[in-house]
Design a protein around this motif. Structure first.
Motif, mmCIF file in Angstrom:
data_model
loop_
_atom_site.group_PDB
_atom_site.id
_atom_site.type_symbol
_atom_site.label_atom_id
_atom_site.label_comp_id
_atom_site.label_asym_id
_atom_site.label_seq_id
_atom_site.Cartn_x
_atom_site.Cartn_y
_atom_site.Cartn_z
ATOM 1 N N PHE A 68 -32.206 -8.052 -80.486
ATOM 2 C CA PHE A 68 -31.200 -8.782 -79.967
ATOM 3 C C PHE A 68 -31.049 -8.524 -78.589
ATOM 4 C CE2 PHE A 68 -26.512 -9.948 -80.003
ATOM 5 C CZ PHE A 68 -26.605 -11.189 -80.716
ATOM 6 N N SER A 69 -31.164 -7.456 -78.065
ATOM 7 C CA SER A 69 -31.166 -7.081 -76.522
ATOM 8 C C SER A 69 -32.063 -7.615 -75.912
ATOM 9 C CB SER A 69 -31.230 -5.267 -76.578
ATOM 10 O OG SER A 69 -30.960 -5.260 -74.990
ATOM 11 N N GLN A 70 -33.326 -7.645 -76.269
ATOM 12 C CA GLN A 70 -34.502 -8.313 -75.700
ATOM 13 C C GLN A 70 -34.043 -9.870 -75.316
ATOM 14 O OE1 GLN A 70 -37.896 -7.332 -78.216
ATOM 15 N NE2 GLN A 70 -38.186 -5.525 -77.029
ATOM 16 N N ARG A 71 -33.579 -10.386 -76.499
ATOM 17 C CA ARG A 71 -33.056 -11.817 -76.324
ATOM 18 C C ARG A 71 -32.039 -11.924 -75.233
ATOM 19 N NH1 ARG A 71 -31.729 -13.615 -81.949
ATOM 20 N NH2 ARG A 71 -31.281 -15.789 -81.050
ATOM 21 N N ILE A 72 -31.126 -11.181 -75.202
ATOM 22 C CA ILE A 72 -30.020 -11.123 -74.166
ATOM 23 C C ILE A 72 -30.652 -10.757 -72.619
ATOM 24 C CG2 ILE A 72 -28.416 -9.848 -73.455
ATOM 25 C CD1 ILE A 72 -27.194 -9.248 -76.239
#
Length: 105
Positions: free
Chosen positions: A14-18
């Motif tokens: 999720f952090s990578q997508r953000i």
């Protein structure tokens, strides 16, 4: 234990997508500012020879400069805000995107 590892993996993803969404927005906004500057300067220098009154030339140049200055400053401020609150801003977007995708399945 496995649930914790799964949750950490999801959080990292999720952090990578953000980060990817934030990076894409930064690139798009930077491109927009470059195109804005090129367009306004092109328009200014294109009409310059047709302006007969020097006062109008000064007014037009100052107005163009102010538009460029304020638009650039606003976009820089927006990018700073996005950097500070990117997890809040983009997590909402990603949650809605994920819900929309799961609804279509």
């Amino acid at each position: 234990m496995e649930a914790t590892l799964s949750k950490l993996s999801e959080d990292a993803s999720f952090s990578q997508r953000i980060d990817a969404m934030h990076r894409r927005d930064r690139v798009c906004l930077t491109a927009f500012v470059v195109v804005l500057w090129c367009t306004l300067l092109f328009a200014l220098f294109t009409v310059w020879p047709y302006i007969a009154t020097p006062a109008i030339t000064v007014i037009l140049t100052v107005a163009c400069g102010l538009v460029l200055l304020f638009n650039t400053a606003a976009i820089v401020a927006m990018l700073r805000h996005y950097e500070e609150d990117k997890h809040f801003i983009y997590s909402l977007d990603l949650k809605h995107l994920d819900e929309t995708r799961s609804f279509g399945r």
